[in-house]
Each structure stands twice: as C-alpha cells, then as structure tokens.
Design a protein around this motif. Structure first.
Motif, PDB file in Angstrom:
ATOM      1  N   LYS A 468      89.073 -77.860 -90.159  1.00  0.00           N
ATOM      2  CA  LYS A 468      90.124 -77.401 -89.030  1.00  0.00           C
ATOM      3  C   LYS A 468      89.541 -77.581 -87.675  1.00  0.00           C
ATOM      4  CE  LYS A 468      92.316 -74.470 -92.447  1.00  0.00           C
ATOM      5  NZ  LYS A 468      92.414 -73.000 -92.923  1.00  0.00           N
ATOM      6  N   ARG A 469      88.122 -77.707 -87.490  1.00  0.00           N
ATOM      7  CA  ARG A 469      87.694 -78.003 -86.119  1.00  0.00           C
ATOM      8  C   ARG A 469      87.248 -79.323 -86.085  1.00  0.00           C
ATOM      9  NH1 ARG A 469      83.870 -72.668 -85.987  1.00  0.00           N
ATOM     10  NH2 ARG A 469      82.912 -73.862 -84.120  1.00  0.00           N
ATOM     11  N   GLU A 470      85.717 -79.430 -86.062  1.00  0.00           N
ATOM     12  CA  GLU A 470      85.359 -80.711 -85.717  1.00  0.00           C
ATOM     13  C   GLU A 470      85.859 -81.951 -86.184  1.00  0.00           C
ATOM     14  OE1 GLU A 470      83.683 -78.097 -86.925  1.00  0.00           O
ATOM     15  OE2 GLU A 470      81.467 -77.919 -86.116  1.00  0.00           O
ATOM     16  N   PHE A 471      86.250 -81.756 -87.557  1.00  0.00           N
ATOM     17  CA  PHE A 471      86.811 -82.946 -88.421  1.00  0.00           C
ATOM     18  C   PHE A 471      88.240 -82.852 -88.572  1.00  0.00           C
ATOM     19  CE2 PHE A 471      82.609 -82.355 -89.461  1.00  0.00           C
ATOM     20  CZ  PHE A 471      81.814 -83.460 -88.899  1.00  0.00           C
ATOM     21  N   LYS A 472      89.192 -82.284 -87.566  1.00  0.00           N
ATOM     22  CA  LYS A 472      90.539 -81.912 -87.766  1.00  0.00           C
ATOM     23  C   LYS A 472      91.086 -83.462 -87.583  1.00  0.00           C
ATOM     24  CE  LYS A 472      91.452 -80.620 -83.175  1.00  0.00           C
ATOM     25  NZ  LYS A 472      91.829 -79.660 -82.205  1.00  0.00           N
ATOM     26  N   ALA A 473      90.488 -84.530 -87.105  1.00  0.00           N
ATOM     27  CA  ALA A 473      91.333 -85.652 -86.782  1.00  0.00           C
ATOM     28  C   ALA A 473      91.223 -86.792 -88.013  1.00  0.00           C
ATOM     29  CB  ALA A 473      90.406 -86.657 -85.675  1.00  0.00           C
ATOM     30  N   LEU A 474      90.339 -86.297 -89.048  1.00  0.00           N
ATOM     31  CA  LEU A 474      90.340 -87.187 -90.170  1.00  0.00           C
ATOM     32  C   LEU A 474      91.748 -86.888 -91.112  1.00  0.00           C
ATOM     33  CD1 LEU A 474      86.526 -86.771 -90.996  1.00  0.00           C
ATOM     34  CD2 LEU A 474      87.518 -88.821 -89.910  1.00  0.00           C
ATOM     35  N   THR A 475      91.968 -87.706 -91.894  1.00  0.00           N
ATOM     36  CA  THR A 475      93.305 -87.584 -92.787  1.00  0.00           C
ATOM     37  C   THR A 475      92.297 -87.109 -94.294  1.00  0.00           C
ATOM     38  OG1 THR A 475      92.764 -89.680 -93.887  1.00  0.00           O
ATOM     39  CG2 THR A 475      94.271 -89.505 -92.170  1.00  0.00           C
ATOM     40  N   ASP A 476      93.317 -86.217 -95.141  1.00  0.00           N
ATOM     41  CA  ASP A 476      92.592 -85.795 -96.288  1.00  0.00           C
ATOM     42  C   ASP A 476      91.826 -86.964 -97.031  1.00  0.00           C
ATOM     43  OD1 ASP A 476      93.456 -83.474 -95.702  1.00  0.00           O
ATOM     44  OD2 ASP A 476      95.243 -83.488 -96.970  1.00  0.00           O
ATOM     45  N   SER A 477      92.357 -88.241 -97.116  1.00  0.00           N
ATOM     46  CA  SER A 477      91.619 -89.430 -97.903  1.00  0.00           C
ATOM     47  C   SER A 477      90.565 -89.674 -97.352  1.00  0.00           C
ATOM     48  CB  SER A 477      92.845 -90.287 -97.992  1.00  0.00           C
ATOM     49  OG  SER A 477      93.221 -90.805 -96.795  1.00  0.00           O
ATOM     50  N   GLU A 478      90.385 -89.650 -96.080  1.00  0.00           N
ATOM     51  CA  GLU A 478      89.087 -90.098 -95.273  1.00  0.00           C
ATOM     52  C   GLU A 478      88.146 -88.897 -95.556  1.00  0.00           C
ATOM     53  OE1 GLU A 478      90.732 -92.575 -91.418  1.00  0.00           O
ATOM     54  OE2 GLU A 478      90.682 -90.272 -91.331  1.00  0.00           O
ATOM     55  N   VAL A 479      88.503 -87.838 -95.340  1.00  0.00           N
ATOM     56  CA  VAL A 479      87.524 -86.666 -95.946  1.00  0.00           C
ATOM     57  C   VAL A 479      87.067 -86.806 -97.195  1.00  0.00           C
ATOM     58  CG1 VAL A 479      87.286 -84.164 -96.049  1.00  0.00           C
ATOM     59  CG2 VAL A 479      88.370 -84.992 -94.112  1.00  0.00           C
ATOM     60  N   SER A 480      87.937 -87.088 -98.138  1.00  0.00           N
ATOM     61  CA  SER A 480      87.622 -87.097 -99.573  1.00  0.00           C
ATOM     62  C   SER A 480      86.612 -88.432 -99.889  1.00  0.00           C
ATOM     63  CB  SER A 480      88.949 -87.332-100.601  1.00  0.00           C
ATOM     64  OG  SER A 480      88.593 -87.428-101.849  1.00  0.00           O
ATOM     65  N   ALA A 481      86.970 -89.386 -99.287  1.00  0.00           N
ATOM     66  CA  ALA A 481      86.066 -90.941 -99.324  1.00  0.00           C
ATOM     67  C   ALA A 481      84.752 -90.506 -98.551  1.00  0.00           C
ATOM     68  CB  ALA A 481      86.717 -91.858 -98.662  1.00  0.00           C
ATOM     69  N   LEU A 482      84.775 -89.757 -97.586  1.00  0.00           N
ATOM     70  CA  LEU A 482      83.368 -89.421 -96.896  1.00  0.00           C
ATOM     71  C   LEU A 482      82.358 -88.565 -97.726  1.00  0.00           C
ATOM     72  CD1 LEU A 482      84.289 -89.141 -93.326  1.00  0.00           C
ATOM     73  CD2 LEU A 482      83.145 -90.857 -94.202  1.00  0.00           C
ATOM     74  N   GLU A 483      83.259 -87.645 -98.433  1.00  0.00           N
ATOM     75  CA  GLU A 483      82.406 -86.409 -99.185  1.00  0.00           C
ATOM     76  C   GLU A 483      81.817 -87.386-100.393  1.00  0.00           C
ATOM     77  OE1 GLU A 483      85.074 -82.439 -98.544  1.00  0.00           O
ATOM     78  OE2 GLU A 483      85.665 -83.968-100.268  1.00  0.00           O
ATOM     79  N   ASP A 484      82.636 -88.417-100.910  1.00  0.00           N
ATOM     80  CA  ASP A 484      82.086 -89.181-102.112  1.00  0.00           C
ATOM     81  C   ASP A 484      80.902 -89.965-101.604  1.00  0.00           C
ATOM     82  OD1 ASP A 484      83.899 -88.063-103.717  1.00  0.00           O
ATOM     83  OD2 ASP A 484      85.396 -89.978-103.492  1.00  0.00           O
ATOM     84  N   ILE A 485      80.896 -90.465-100.336  1.00  0.00           N
ATOM     85  CA  ILE A 485      79.674 -91.162 -99.926  1.00  0.00           C
ATOM     86  C   ILE A 485      78.551 -90.388 -99.807  1.00  0.00           C
ATOM     87  CG2 ILE A 485      78.808 -92.309 -97.806  1.00  0.00           C
ATOM     88  CD1 ILE A 485      81.375 -93.351 -97.328  1.00  0.00           C
ATOM     89  N   VAL A 486      78.728 -89.034 -99.467  1.00  0.00           N
ATOM     90  CA  VAL A 486      77.441 -88.093 -99.021  1.00  0.00           C
ATOM     91  C   VAL A 486      77.012 -87.878-100.649  1.00  0.00           C
ATOM     92  CG1 VAL A 486      76.723 -85.879 -98.545  1.00  0.00           C
ATOM     93  CG2 VAL A 486      78.222 -87.192 -96.992  1.00  0.00           C
ATOM     94  N   LEU A 487      77.872 -87.527-101.411  1.00  0.00           N
ATOM     95  CA  LEU A 487      77.444 -87.011-102.842  1.00  0.00           C
ATOM     96  C   LEU A 487      76.973 -88.242-103.615  1.00  0.00           C
ATOM     97  CD1 LEU A 487      80.489 -85.334-104.231  1.00  0.00           C
ATOM     98  CD2 LEU A 487      78.187 -84.256-103.679  1.00  0.00           C
ATOM     99  N   ASP A 488      77.166 -89.409-103.341  1.00  0.00           N
ATOM    100  CA  ASP A 488      76.682 -90.639-104.119  1.00  0.00           C
ATOM    101  C   ASP A 488      75.368 -91.103-103.536  1.00  0.00           C
ATOM    102  OD1 ASP A 488      76.973 -92.981-105.824  1.00  0.00           O
ATOM    103  OD2 ASP A 488      76.759 -94.181-103.891  1.00  0.00           O
ATOM    104  N   ALA A 489      75.363 -90.844-102.179  1.00  0.00           N
ATOM    105  CA  ALA A 489      73.831 -91.200-101.501  1.00  0.00           C
ATOM    106  C   ALA A 489      72.692 -90.381-101.833  1.00  0.00           C
ATOM    107  CB  ALA A 489      74.174 -91.188 -99.990  1.00  0.00           C
ATOM    108  N   PHE A 490      72.982 -89.128-101.962  1.00  0.00           N
ATOM    109  CA  PHE A 490      72.078 -88.041-102.276  1.00  0.00           C
ATOM    110  C   PHE A 490      71.788 -87.752-103.803  1.00  0.00           C
ATOM    111  CE2 PHE A 490      72.642 -87.083 -97.665  1.00  0.00           C
ATOM    112  CZ  PHE A 490      71.330 -86.615 -97.525  1.00  0.00           C
ATOM    113  N   HIS A 491      72.530 -88.735-104.585  1.00  0.00           N
ATOM    114  CA  HIS A 491      72.553 -88.613-106.225  1.00  0.00           C
ATOM    115  C   HIS A 491      72.142 -89.804-106.547  1.00  0.00           C
ATOM    116  CE1 HIS A 491      74.945 -84.874-105.881  1.00  0.00           C
ATOM    117  NE2 HIS A 491      74.153 -84.430-106.727  1.00  0.00           N
ATOM    118  N   SER A 492      71.822 -90.768-105.914  1.00  0.00           N
ATOM    119  CA  SER A 492      71.527 -92.172-106.255  1.00  0.00           C
ATOM    120  C   SER A 492      70.077 -92.364-106.252  1.00  0.00           C
ATOM    121  CB  SER A 492      71.880 -93.410-105.224  1.00  0.00           C
ATOM    122  OG  SER A 492      71.798 -93.125-103.894  1.00  0.00           O
ATOM    123  N   GLY A 493      69.425 -91.377-105.263  1.00  0.00           N
ATOM    124  CA  GLY A 493      67.835 -91.518-105.222  1.00  0.00           C
ATOM    125  C   GLY A 493      66.989 -90.943-106.538  1.00  0.00           C
TER     126      GLY A 493
END
Length: 493
Positions: A468-493
């Motif tokens: 609701k603060r720093e990332f309020k400009a993002l849509t829900d689908s964008e937030v979800s996609a970015l969360e998936d990127i982070v999870l994937d990057a840190f679990h691929s190593g």
C-alpha cells in the motif's frame, strides 16, 4: 595406592607455585595398557615409577608428559643447582638429559657450570611427531636442535592432535581460492565487502556494542589493511587509534594501569575472572610475541596455527585499556592476509562465526586464563581498578594454544565451506532477480532491491503494508509476477 610422578611430584617436593593442568601418578599395581586417564590424571603402571631423585622425575616429565614451559621453568628455577648439575653430568650423552639442560638455560637465562657437550647425536627440543615445530637451530652447547615456536622468553606450544592434522589436510586456503576463482571479479568485490562488514559488526557485537555504520566501515578499512604493515608495536598503536575514535577517556597504546575482566560487587569493587599482565611487563611481552610471530612466519608454520598463537597470545596479555578483543581478532586477519591464506582483498568473517559460537569462544579463552587466577595477587585501587602485587610475567609468556588453534580452524572451516559459498550464491541469485525484475518492469535499482528484500523477509509475498506504500502503483498481477520472479531466482541456485 599411587605416588605422584613427573611435574606433580616436582611441584609438591619443591613447593613450586604454578598451575598444573594435567597430573601424573604411578600406581602400586598393574595398569592395563600401561596408562589410563581419570579426569585430569594420567595413572601409570608400577613399572613406570622413576624413583625419588629430582633428575628421574624431570626425565619422566620430559618423556611422558605434555610439555608445560611455565611449570618446567618454575620447577627448574626452584631445583637445587648442584643437584641439577650433578644430574646432567651423570649422563652427559643422554638425549633427555641434554634437553633438560637446554631448557634450564634458555628458560632461566642462567648457565650451569658444565662444559659444552662435544659428543652425542643432536636431539630435537620438541618431538616433531607430538608438536608443531619451528625450523631447527642447533644449540652447539647442548647438542639440541632448538625447534620451539618462540624463544626462552616467550613461547607458545601447539600439540599435534588428530583434529588439527585433519584440518591441515583439508587445505582451506586452496578451497577458498577455487570458490573465488569461479566467481566474477565484480561479484567477488561485493562478496568481500559484505563479508568485511559482517566481520566488523560481529567483532563489535562480541563486546556488547552496536556500532554505527560509519564506525564499522572505518574499522573495516583498518581490517582490510591487515598484513600490509609488519606486526610490531607501532602497528598495534595505529590499529588502536583507528578503533578508539574519542581518546578523551581511553588511553591509546599500551595501558599504564591494571586491567581485568569480570564483574563488580554492590560497592562497584572489582570481582575479576581474568587479569591482564602488569603494565611494566607489557612492552617486553609484546616484543616476545612479535618475535615468536616472525619466527613462525619465517619457518612457514601453518598460517591458521600462527594466527591462533599470535592473536590469542595478544589477548592473554591484554595490553590495551580498551579494545583488546577487537584488535586480537584483527590480528587473525593480519596473519592470514600476510601469509596469503585468504584470497586477495578478502577477509574471512571469523568474528561472525565466533559470535555464533560465543560459548565455545568464551570457554577456550577461560580454559587457559582461569587456572592462572590462583597465582595472581591483586588489590583494589582507589579508582576501583586492580593492581597486581606479585611478579606474573611468566604466566603470559608460555601457553599451550592447541585448543584455541582447533577452535580457530573450526571457524575458518565454516567460513570457507559455508559462509563464502553462500554469500557468492546469494549475490548471484540477487543479481538474477534484479535483472528479471528490470526486464519485466522499469523501476529504480533501490526500489527493486527493496522489493526482493521485503518478499524474502515475508516468506515469498510482499507485505500488505509495503504493497500500500512503496509499491501502490503496481497492479495485483504485476506484484504476483514479481513475487514469482524472486521466488524462482532464489530457489534456482
């Protein structure tokens, strides 16, 4: 029944005041396997009884017991000179006899009225199968090869234990080189920076301090210079000056009064658990420490063993009014960098491991210093400090640092096998997440870095407060996609 033998018998007979950590006695009966251990006692079969003469018990101590230079010096100083002289002259060709003669003269600084040995094969002062040794220098007078790690004035001893032999065989310096060799230069620079900051922060936290970032970075720069200047008093004073920014209340350099660690009673009077060396002994003790450090370096003694002997020898002396612990840990980096054990520009965050293993760290320090307290006479001063009343310099000259060497090697092992690879992998994963976030959506680096941090701290999802603060400009689908990127990057190593 049993009878005291070796050091224990000599201490009792000569009324010597010295902390004997391990005692020997001889049984009146048979012992299976010739010797058995019972707590701090070694109990030998009756065949080992040396008799009642001084020389026989000295021979027993040198042949069967762990070398304790402090006890040996005190015993030799207390022994009747004529009896010692007669003993050496009775078997002048004997290897053990000549070693006792050698130790008497280098530890006490006195000379027995005996002509130089002209016959007999040269023998080692220390058994190389039992101890880590320096390069042999023949003492022609005694026909003894002096392979001590220090000299008669100041000398650490390190026993060859199975654990230390295993550590040495693992060649952690080569392992670290291989790990860093596979990482790119830019990545390595960042990993080194993070590890340096972690070590600096931990070194302050061990002392119960939470230093501000600028002070940590200032100390970190000093640590990064470790090994570039020769280890001598001027370097200790320089490091101390970097550490203590405000010198109005702390004396920079060697202290001029007593120092103790411990507690205070309800009147604020000292209750010491540890007492440092007397101020008038500090300079001479440090010169002895620096000589021993130089000898170990020149003799190519294993760098981690040298670091343990030098850094812990320093903290036992406790030569500064404040900051002894942090300078002591910096000396570990000094030796490892100077000996090129650590990759160039990198600091192993051993302080972080010590902080995680605080109980073990305290125990190895106290197991050495604790037994010395019974032999230090002190009084409380007007300003509620302590003043040592007796001559204690020998207590800081000679020390067995086998246990601290094993402890330091365990810290180095964790750094090389866990901390260093984990830091490099983390940065690789972080870079991958940053690249993919930027490919997906444009945002400042700092904001992308914050997104990664918040998602990882919140077990894979962006906290609603941040949403609701720093990332309020993002849509829900964008937030979800970015969360998936982070999870994937840190679990691929």
């Amino acid at each position: 029944g049993t009878m005291l033998a070796g050091y224990a018998a000599l201490i009792y007979a000569l009324k010597v005041e010295a902390p004997l950590r391990h005692l020997s006695c001889v049984s009146s009966g048979h012992i299976r396997g010739s010797v058995r251990q019972d707590g701090n006692w070694d109990i030998y079969d009756k065949r080992y009884w040396p008799g009642s003469l001084l020389g026989a018990h000295l021979t027993f101590a040198i042949k069967h017991e762990t070398l304790d230079l402090l006890v040996l010096k005190r015993v030799l100083e207390a022994a009747p000179v004529k009896e010692l002289t007669d003993f050496v002259q009775s078997t002048p060709m004997g290897g053990v006899t000549r070693r006792i003669w050698f130790f008497y003269e280098i530890l006490t600084g006195k000379t027995l009225d005996i002509p130089d040995a002209e016959q007999g094969s040269a023998v080692d002062a220390l058994d190389q199968k039992k101890y880590f040794t320096g390069k042999s220098i023949l003492s022609k007078r005694h026909r003894v090869r002096n392979n001590l790690l220090g000299d008669g004035f100041f000398c650490p001893v390190i026993r060859r234990t199975e654990k230390l032999e295993e550590y040495l065989a693992k060649e952690f310096d080569k392992k670290a080189g291989q790990i860093t060799g596979r990482a790119g230069k830019h990545l390595l620079t960042r990993a080194a920076s993070f590890m340096l900051l972690a070590d600096s922060r931990a070194s302050f936290e061990i002392e119960g301090e939470r230093a501000p970032r600028n002070r940590l970075e200032r100390w970190g720069k000093a640590v990064l210079q470790a090994g570039k200047n020769p280890l001598q008093l001027t370097e200790i004073v320089r490091l101390h000056g970097v550490l203590i920014e405000d010198s109005r209340f702390v004396q920079i350099g060697l202290r001029s009064d007593g120092v103790f660690l411990g507690d205070r009673d309800h009147n604020e009077d000292p209750l010491p658990e540890f007492v440092g060396a007397r101020p008038d002994n500090l300079e001479a003790l440090l010169k002895g420490l620096f000589r021993a450090n130089s000898r170990m370096r020149e003799c190519a003694v294993d760098p981690v063993l040298q670091a343990a002997a030098t850094a812990f020898g320093f903290v036992y002396i406790h030569p500064l009014q404040d900051g002894n612990g942090r300078v002591h840990r910096c000396l570990i980096h000094h030796v490892l960098a100077e000996r090129k054990f650590t990759p160039p520009g990198m600091v192993f965050p051993v302080s972080s491991v010590m902080l995680d293993r605080m109980e073990d760290y305290k125990n190895v320090l106290q197991s050495h210093s604790g037994p010395l307290m019974d032999f230090i006479e002190w009084r409380s001063t007007v300003d509620r400090n302590i003043e040592v009343q007796n001559d204690t310099d020998d207590l800081y000259r000679y020390y067995d640092c086998t246990d601290v060497a094993e402890f330091l090697y365990a810290c180095v092992q964790r750094t090389v096998e866990e901390d260093l690879p984990r830091e490099i992998v983390y940065l690789q994963q972080h870079d991958e997440a940053m690249r993919r976030i930027m490919d997906f959506i444009e945002m400042p680096d700092r904001l992308a870095g914050d997104f990664i941090m918040f998602v990882r701290q919140n077990e894979g999802s962006l906290p609603s407060r941040r949403r609701k603060r720093e990332f309020k400009a993002l849509t829900d689908s964008e937030v979800s996609a970015l969360e998936d990127i982070v999870l994937d990057a840190f679990h691929s190593g």
